[in-house]
Design a protein around this motif. Structure first.
Motif, short mmCIF file in Angstrom:
data_model
loop_
_atom_site.label_atom_id
_atom_site.label_comp_id
_atom_site.label_asym_id
_atom_site.label_seq_id
_atom_site.Cartn_x
_atom_site.Cartn_y
_atom_site.Cartn_z
N GLY A 142 0.78 -1.23 0.00
CA GLY A 142 0.00 0.00 0.00
C GLY A 142 0.81 1.27 0.00
O GLY A 142 0.26 2.36 0.16
N GLN A 143 2.10 1.15 -0.20
CA GLN A 143 2.98 2.32 -0.14
C GLN A 143 3.65 2.58 -1.48
O GLN A 143 3.61 1.74 -2.38
N GLY A 144 4.28 3.74 -1.57
CA GLY A 144 5.10 4.03 -2.73
C GLY A 144 6.45 3.36 -2.61
O GLY A 144 6.68 2.55 -1.72
N LEU A 145 7.36 3.73 -3.49
CA LEU A 145 8.70 3.13 -3.49
C LEU A 145 9.66 4.01 -2.70
O LEU A 145 9.65 5.23 -2.84
N PHE A 169 12.43 -0.62 -14.62
CA PHE A 169 12.35 -1.45 -13.43
C PHE A 169 12.32 -2.94 -13.77
O PHE A 169 11.80 -3.35 -14.81
N LYS A 209 10.79 -6.72 -12.47
CA LYS A 209 9.43 -7.10 -12.08
C LYS A 209 9.26 -7.18 -10.57
O LYS A 209 8.14 -7.30 -10.08
N TYR A 250 4.27 6.72 -13.26
CA TYR A 250 4.39 5.30 -13.54
C TYR A 250 3.05 4.62 -13.22
O TYR A 250 2.33 5.02 -12.31
N GLN A 270 1.56 0.94 -12.09
CA GLN A 270 1.97 -0.34 -11.52
C GLN A 270 0.79 -1.29 -11.47
O GLN A 270 -0.24 -1.00 -10.86
N GLY A 273 0.37 -7.59 -13.30
CA GLY A 273 0.81 -8.30 -14.49
C GLY A 273 1.97 -7.65 -15.22
O GLY A 273 2.90 -8.33 -15.66
N GLN A 274 1.95 -6.34 -15.32
CA GLN A 274 2.97 -5.62 -16.10
C GLN A 274 4.05 -4.97 -15.25
O GLN A 274 5.05 -4.49 -15.78
N GLY A 275 3.87 -4.94 -13.95
CA GLY A 275 4.86 -4.31 -13.10
C GLY A 275 4.81 -2.81 -13.21
O GLY A 275 3.75 -2.22 -13.45
N LEU A 276 5.97 -2.18 -13.06
CA LEU A 276 6.06 -0.73 -13.12
C LEU A 276 6.37 -0.29 -14.54
O LEU A 276 7.42 -0.65 -15.09
N PHE A 295 6.60 3.06 -17.20
CA PHE A 295 6.76 4.50 -17.30
C PHE A 295 5.68 5.09 -18.20
O PHE A 295 5.44 4.62 -19.31
N LEU A 339 -2.13 1.01 -9.63
CA LEU A 339 -1.57 2.01 -8.73
C LEU A 339 -0.76 2.97 -9.59
O LEU A 339 0.12 2.55 -10.34
N LEU A 354 1.83 5.89 -9.70
CA LEU A 354 2.88 6.46 -8.86
C LEU A 354 3.51 7.67 -9.53
O LEU A 354 3.76 7.67 -10.74
N PHE A 359 9.52 8.78 -4.71
CA PHE A 359 8.16 8.42 -5.06
C PHE A 359 7.15 8.85 -4.02
O PHE A 359 7.44 8.86 -2.81
N GLY A 360 5.96 9.16 -4.50
CA GLY A 360 4.83 9.39 -3.62
C GLY A 360 4.16 8.07 -3.27
O GLY A 360 4.58 7.01 -3.76
N PRO A 361 3.12 8.12 -2.45
CA PRO A 361 2.44 6.89 -2.01
C PRO A 361 1.55 6.26 -3.08
O PRO A 361 1.15 5.11 -2.94
#
Lengths: 114, 113
Positions: free
Chosen positions: A41-44, A104, A106, B35, B37, B40-43, B45, B88, B90, B104-106
């Protein structure tokens, strides 16, 4: 094309055990290298980065990573894992030419058991 | 310094609607990246803005757009929402004068029903 491979989707370790998360990249030249961590539930959050110089870099929360040019790898390590380290870990690269986005992997989900 | 903030944190929309997400970067940071997220596809851009100009764009359809204001705050817009846009989102900011690292933000959790 640039790519980042994190071969382990999920890793489970015991609390207090050592940890190594693998990251391999495919890039035209040595890129900037990063490790990020994401709690549910958080960002990176940036753990550490490699730009140049010493190939062993220290980060926050007791993590370190070693850049190996010959293996195109940037593996993340921690000598003793804590339950709070359970999270998802992402390796990322960016071109040294600048003005390019992060690419990034996976991600590797880390579970910590008692 | 305050970190990157994103609003809203959660959003539920219906297919066909449009949505606008907002991001406020760290004070002094002039670059903002977005980004998507998904499991299936991950992060992936989406785009980057620097000094109100789009500097980079990812491989997303034209339904995804963004902009940046003079105070570096950024918005992204998705029109004609599809179920697959559930993700999500980001936002990250960086200081072009410093080392190339993004903060990054939340995130905004968008659910399309």
């Amino acid at each position: 094309a640039q790519s980042v491979t994190q071969p382990d989707i999920h890793i489970t370790v015991s609390e207090g055990a050592s940890l190594e998360l693998r990251c391999n990249y495919s890039y035209g030249a040595t890129p900037y290298l990063f490790w990020y961590v994401q709690s549910p539930g958080q960002g990176l959050q940036l753990l550490l980065k490699y730009f140049s110089g010493d190939t062993l870099v220290q980060g926050i929360k007791g993590f370190e990573a070693e850049f190996k040019r010959s293996q195109s790898s940037f593996n993340l390590r921690k000598p003793s894992v804590h339950w709070s380290d359970a999270a998802e870990y992402f390796c990322a690269v960016a071109s040294r030419s600048g003005n390019t986005p992060l690419v990034f992997g996976k991600g590797t989900r880390l579970s910590v058991i008692a | 310094k305050a970190g990157v903030t994103q609003t809203p944190r959660y959003l539920i929309k219906t297919r066909g609607q449009q949505v606008t997400l907002s991001c406020s970067p760290i004070s002094g940071h002039r670059s903002v990246s977005w980004y998507q997220q998904t499991p299936g596809q991950g992060l992936q851009f989406l785009f980057e803005y620097f000094s109100e100009t789009q500097r980079n764009k990812g491989n997303f359809p034209g339904r995804f757009s963004g902009r940046q204001f003079s105070n570096s705050r950024s918005e992204m817009n998705v029109s004609t929402l599809e179920l697959g846009d559930s993700a999500l989102y980001l936002c990250a900011s960086s200081d072009p004068q410093g080392a190339y690292e993004q903060y990054f933000g939340p995130g905004t959790r968008l659910t399309v029903t």
